[in-house]
Write a protein that holds these residues in place. Structure first.
Motif, PDB file in Angstrom:
ATOM      1  N   SER A 144       0.848  -1.209   0.000  1.00  0.00           N
ATOM      2  CA  SER A 144       0.000   0.000   0.000  1.00  0.00           C
ATOM      3  C   SER A 144       0.875   1.247   0.000  1.00  0.00           C
ATOM      4  O   SER A 144       0.609   2.205  -0.740  1.00  0.00           O
ATOM      5  CB  SER A 144      -0.902   0.032   1.238  1.00  0.00           C
ATOM      6  OG  SER A 144      -1.703  -1.115   1.281  1.00  0.00           O
ATOM      7  N   HIS A 174      -6.275  -3.641  -6.634  1.00  0.00           N
ATOM      8  CA  HIS A 174      -6.338  -3.592  -5.169  1.00  0.00           C
ATOM      9  C   HIS A 174      -6.768  -2.202  -4.683  1.00  0.00           C
ATOM     10  O   HIS A 174      -6.379  -1.186  -5.270  1.00  0.00           O
ATOM     11  CB  HIS A 174      -4.954  -3.929  -4.596  1.00  0.00           C
ATOM     12  CG  HIS A 174      -4.954  -4.150  -3.123  1.00  0.00           C
ATOM     13  ND1 HIS A 174      -4.647  -3.160  -2.214  1.00  0.00           N
ATOM     14  CD2 HIS A 174      -5.249  -5.255  -2.400  1.00  0.00           C
ATOM     15  CE1 HIS A 174      -4.739  -3.650  -0.993  1.00  0.00           C
ATOM     16  NE2 HIS A 174      -5.090  -4.919  -1.071  1.00  0.00           N
ATOM     17  N   SER A 176      -5.792  -0.325  -2.472  1.00  0.00           N
ATOM     18  CA  SER A 176      -4.756   0.624  -2.036  1.00  0.00           C
ATOM     19  C   SER A 176      -4.471   1.672  -3.120  1.00  0.00           C
ATOM     20  O   SER A 176      -3.971   2.756  -2.805  1.00  0.00           O
ATOM     21  CB  SER A 176      -3.468  -0.110  -1.659  1.00  0.00           C
ATOM     22  OG  SER A 176      -3.023  -0.928  -2.711  1.00  0.00           O
ATOM     23  N   VAL A 231      -5.225  -9.266  -6.742  1.00  0.00           N
ATOM     24  CA  VAL A 231      -5.449  -9.888  -5.444  1.00  0.00           C
ATOM     25  C   VAL A 231      -6.584 -10.912  -5.490  1.00  0.00           C
ATOM     26  O   VAL A 231      -6.570 -11.900  -4.765  1.00  0.00           O
ATOM     27  CB  VAL A 231      -5.694  -8.804  -4.369  1.00  0.00           C
ATOM     28  CG1 VAL A 231      -6.974  -8.032  -4.636  1.00  0.00           C
ATOM     29  CG2 VAL A 231      -5.695  -9.374  -2.975  1.00  0.00           C
ATOM     30  N   ASP A 256       1.424  -2.647 -10.164  1.00  0.00           N
ATOM     31  CA  ASP A 256       1.252  -3.175  -8.813  1.00  0.00           C
ATOM     32  C   ASP A 256       1.610  -4.661  -8.855  1.00  0.00           C
ATOM     33  O   ASP A 256       0.802  -5.506  -9.232  1.00  0.00           O
ATOM     34  CB  ASP A 256      -0.183  -2.965  -8.305  1.00  0.00           C
ATOM     35  CG  ASP A 256      -0.324  -3.456  -6.863  1.00  0.00           C
ATOM     36  OD1 ASP A 256       0.685  -3.921  -6.290  1.00  0.00           O
ATOM     37  OD2 ASP A 256      -1.435  -3.368  -6.298  1.00  0.00           O
ATOM     38  N   TYR A 259       1.552  -8.610  -5.037  1.00  0.00           N
ATOM     39  CA  TYR A 259       1.371 -10.048  -4.852  1.00  0.00           C
ATOM     40  C   TYR A 259       2.261 -10.848  -5.803  1.00  0.00           C
ATOM     41  O   TYR A 259       3.006 -11.734  -5.385  1.00  0.00           O
ATOM     42  CB  TYR A 259      -0.104 -10.439  -5.040  1.00  0.00           C
ATOM     43  CG  TYR A 259      -0.290 -11.877  -5.491  1.00  0.00           C
ATOM     44  CD1 TYR A 259       0.197 -12.934  -4.729  1.00  0.00           C
ATOM     45  CD2 TYR A 259      -0.902 -12.175  -6.715  1.00  0.00           C
ATOM     46  CE1 TYR A 259       0.074 -14.253  -5.171  1.00  0.00           C
ATOM     47  CE2 TYR A 259      -1.026 -13.482  -7.150  1.00  0.00           C
ATOM     48  CZ  TYR A 259      -0.544 -14.515  -6.382  1.00  0.00           C
ATOM     49  OH  TYR A 259      -0.639 -15.803  -6.818  1.00  0.00           O
ATOM     50  N   HIS A 287       7.300  -9.147   1.645  1.00  0.00           N
ATOM     51  CA  HIS A 287       6.579  -9.864   2.700  1.00  0.00           C
ATOM     52  C   HIS A 287       5.376 -10.642   2.156  1.00  0.00           C
ATOM     53  O   HIS A 287       4.538 -11.103   2.918  1.00  0.00           O
ATOM     54  CB  HIS A 287       6.212  -8.963   3.896  1.00  0.00           C
ATOM     55  CG  HIS A 287       5.113  -7.947   3.675  1.00  0.00           C
ATOM     56  ND1 HIS A 287       5.003  -6.814   4.439  1.00  0.00           N
ATOM     57  CD2 HIS A 287       4.091  -7.874   2.799  1.00  0.00           C
ATOM     58  CE1 HIS A 287       3.953  -6.114   4.065  1.00  0.00           C
ATOM     59  NE2 HIS A 287       3.382  -6.743   3.066  1.00  0.00           N
ATOM     60  N   LYS A 288       5.354 -10.825   0.866  1.00  0.00           N
ATOM     61  CA  LYS A 288       4.391 -11.761   0.279  1.00  0.00           C
ATOM     62  C   LYS A 288       5.188 -12.909  -0.352  1.00  0.00           C
ATOM     63  O   LYS A 288       5.521 -13.860   0.333  1.00  0.00           O
ATOM     64  CB  LYS A 288       3.469 -11.045  -0.715  1.00  0.00           C
ATOM     65  CG  LYS A 288       2.520 -10.058  -0.012  1.00  0.00           C
ATOM     66  CD  LYS A 288       1.461  -9.543  -0.937  1.00  0.00           C
ATOM     67  CE  LYS A 288       0.339  -8.821  -0.222  1.00  0.00           C
ATOM     68  NZ  LYS A 288       0.718  -7.576   0.460  1.00  0.00           N
TER      69      LYS A 288
HETATM   70  C1  LIG Z   1      -2.177  -6.730  -5.478  1.00  0.00           C
HETATM   71  C2  LIG Z   1      -1.975  -6.105  -4.119  1.00  0.00           C
HETATM   72  N1  LIG Z   1      -1.621  -4.807  -4.035  1.00  0.00           N
HETATM   73  C3  LIG Z   1      -1.431  -4.194  -2.857  1.00  0.00           C
HETATM   74  C4  LIG Z   1      -1.602  -4.880  -1.675  1.00  0.00           C
HETATM   75  C5  LIG Z   1      -1.367  -4.174  -0.368  1.00  0.00           C
HETATM   76  O1  LIG Z   1      -0.204  -4.672   0.224  1.00  0.00           O
HETATM   77  P1  LIG Z   1       0.123  -4.432   1.786  1.00  0.00           P
HETATM   78  O2  LIG Z   1      -0.843  -5.259   2.537  1.00  0.00           O
HETATM   79  O3  LIG Z   1       1.529  -4.910   1.909  1.00  0.00           O
HETATM   80  O4  LIG Z   1      -0.030  -2.981   2.047  1.00  0.00           O
HETATM   81  C6  LIG Z   1      -1.993  -6.224  -1.721  1.00  0.00           C
HETATM   82  C7  LIG Z   1      -2.236  -6.983  -0.480  1.00  0.00           C
HETATM   83  O5  LIG Z   1      -2.653  -8.105  -0.478  1.00  0.00           O
HETATM   84  C8  LIG Z   1      -2.171  -6.861  -2.973  1.00  0.00           C
HETATM   85  O6  LIG Z   1      -2.505  -8.163  -3.071  1.00  0.00           O
END
Ligand SMILES: Cc1ncc(COP(=O)(O)O)c(C=O)c1O
Length: 473
Positions: A144, A174, A176, A231, A256, A259, A287-288
């Motif tokens: 995010s 997503h 964010s 996502v 983005d 993931y 961290h994914k």
């Molecule tokens: C495609 C995608 N973008 C952004 C995010 C946001 O990541 P974060 O939770 O590290 O802020 C995610 C979280 O699952 C995501 O899958």
């Protein structure tokens, strides 16, 4: 307690390592999740404001007896919910060491070697993605924050004054991204949701049509966001095509990849990411799919000086004096944060300690588990897929024979109840999504411990739990 002796530190450390070893050793025996309530957990925690200290062993007892059992076990091989990495023992040690040194990576002079390590590790990430040699960036708290930093930079680079900005992203993007637009004052309503095809990938014909409509109406298109793994379903947008549209309309292209982008390390998925290296910026989440514990996201800019123009801020109390260019380097010039923890240590330890070869194999194995699940579902007569598998996300539902003639709504309701029952049962954990207006069970394989057998167990768990639900719908 504030300043323990060497012997105390050693004893505490031994107890912690023992706990960690037991926990990771017994992981498969734990339930991923269970039925629990806020009241129950609060009842177990001593809520009295502590005026005097407590022994370390007593603190550890609370962790062992309350925190662990009342947590979702994210490291469990059948934790398939959301986009959840398992963490690794190596990174847990890196976090311990980072906190021991307590380096604060604001500028080079505050943490010379840690800053160099972050610059080196960021450059390795750049090479993994195939970006140009001048590209650079930094680690942030997560995807995010990486998306926010990139959209702020896009606006700065393309048009910082217009009040009529428009940006574009598929309807599968997503949240964010919309949140970043809202926080930056661009406005959620100025993020145009572009239609997707039956594979949940952005339709570039709709993208072009929306841009043209906006231009005619006097808006200023400035940015297009492409997904390298959505996502919901893991769809990777056609990156090279989006680059072509971005060039035609002089838009910033942000990817983005929070993931999915690290799946570029897996041979069987690499082709999906052609064109990724042409983006102006990319958000990633070690961290994914680098299996690291939270929190470490990453943003890479094709031309870091555009980020510098966005984030650099002069203040007398931070003015750098008497340093050469390399040593005057400041991370605060490239992102929103000032104080920053030593996130690079765990990324560096992982890349250096494990190596790209093994990481690629682990990601490949996650992809294989997902494809296997898809084949089991397709071969069954009581499950059905509701989206194609692209990376390691699978969306499906359970339709036992007694439900076959029921309405779509009844099947949705049954699967919703099944999801909650599965989560409470605790042997496997899925999350949910809605696709084309229909409820779907959703899983994501993001754990190097997950095996093909776990995918069979997941379906068996669902069948077993389904039988405990009332048959009437
Ligand atoms: C495609 C995608 N973008 C952004 C995010 C946001 O990541 P974060 O939770 O590290 O802020 C995610 C979280 O699952 C995501 O899958």
């Amino acid at each position: 307690m504030l300043d323990p002796s060497a012997d105390e530190i050693r004893n505490w450390g031994n107890s912690v390592i023992q706990l960690m070893t037991n926990y990771l050793g017994d992981l498969r025996d734990h339930r991923v999740y269970g039925r629990m309530s806020s009241r129950e957990i609060r009842g177990r925690l001593d809520s009295v404001l502590p005026t005097h200290g407590t022994d370390f062993e007593d603190l550890l007892k609370v962790f062992r007896e309350t925190i662990i059992p009342f947590s979702r076990q994210n490291a469990h091989p059948r934790m398939f919910g959301y986009v959840q990495s398992p963490g690794t023992a190596l990174a847990a040690f890196a976090d311990l060491l980072a906190s021991t040194l307590n380096a604060n990576l604001t500028v080079w002079r505050s943490a010379p070697a840690p800053v160099e390590l972050e610059r080196l590790t960021i450059d390795w990430v750049r090479q993994i993605l195939g970006f140009n040699a001048e590209a650079g960036g930094l680690f942030v708290s997560g995807g995010s924050m990486a998306n926010l930093a990139a959209i702020a930079t896009a606006r700065q680079a393309k048009n910082r004054s217009s009040a009529r900005l428009r940006m574009y992203a598929s309807s599968e993007t997503h949240f964010s991204i919309a949140k970043a637009a809202a926080l930056l004052g661009i406005g959620r309503e100025n993020v145009r949701h572009v239609a997707v095809d039956k594979h949940f990938k952005i339709r570039t014909d709709d993208l072009v049509a929306k841009i043209n409509t906006d231009v005619e109406a006097g808006y200023v298109p400035f940015c297009v966001v492409a997904n390298a793994g959505t996502v919901n379903t893991g769809a990777v947008d056609p990156l090279a095509e989006i680059r072509e549209v971005a060039n035609r309309f002089q838009l910033w292209m942000h990817v983005d990849g929070s993931y999915g982008a690290f799946a570029v390390l897996a041979r069987s998925a690499r082709g999906l990411f052609a064109g990724l290296e042409q983006a102006d910026s990319i958000a990633l989440d070690p961290h994914k799919w680098l299996y690291l514990p939270v929190d470490v996201g990453c943003v890479i800019y094709r031309a870091p000086e555009t980020a510098q123009a966005t984030f650099a801020h002069d203040a007398e109390y931070t003015r750098i004096i008497g340093e050469e260019a390399d040593e005057a380097f400041a991370f605060w010039d490239y992102g929103p944060e000032l104080s920053r923890r030593f996130r690079a240590l765990k990324v560096w330890m992982l890349l250096k300690g494990v190596g790209l070869h093994s990481l690629g194999e682990a990601i490949e194995s996650n992809l294989a588990c997902t494809r296997y699940l898809e084949s089991l579902v397709r071969a069954s007569n009581d499950f059905e897929m509701v989206a194609p598998v692209e990376l390691s996300i699978f969306c499906f539902r359970h339709v036992p024979s007694h439900l076959r003639s029921e309405s779509p709504q009844a099947i949705d309701e049954f699967n919703e109840r099944l999801l909650i029952a599965l989560q409470r049962d605790g042997s496997s954990y899925l999350s949910n999504t809605t696709l084309g207006g229909r409820f779907a069970l959703r899983g994501c394989v993001l754990n190097y411990r997950t095996t093909l057998r776990d995918m069979e167990i997941l379906l068996d768990d669902l069948r077993r739990v389904a039988k405990t639900l009332p048959t009437s719908v």
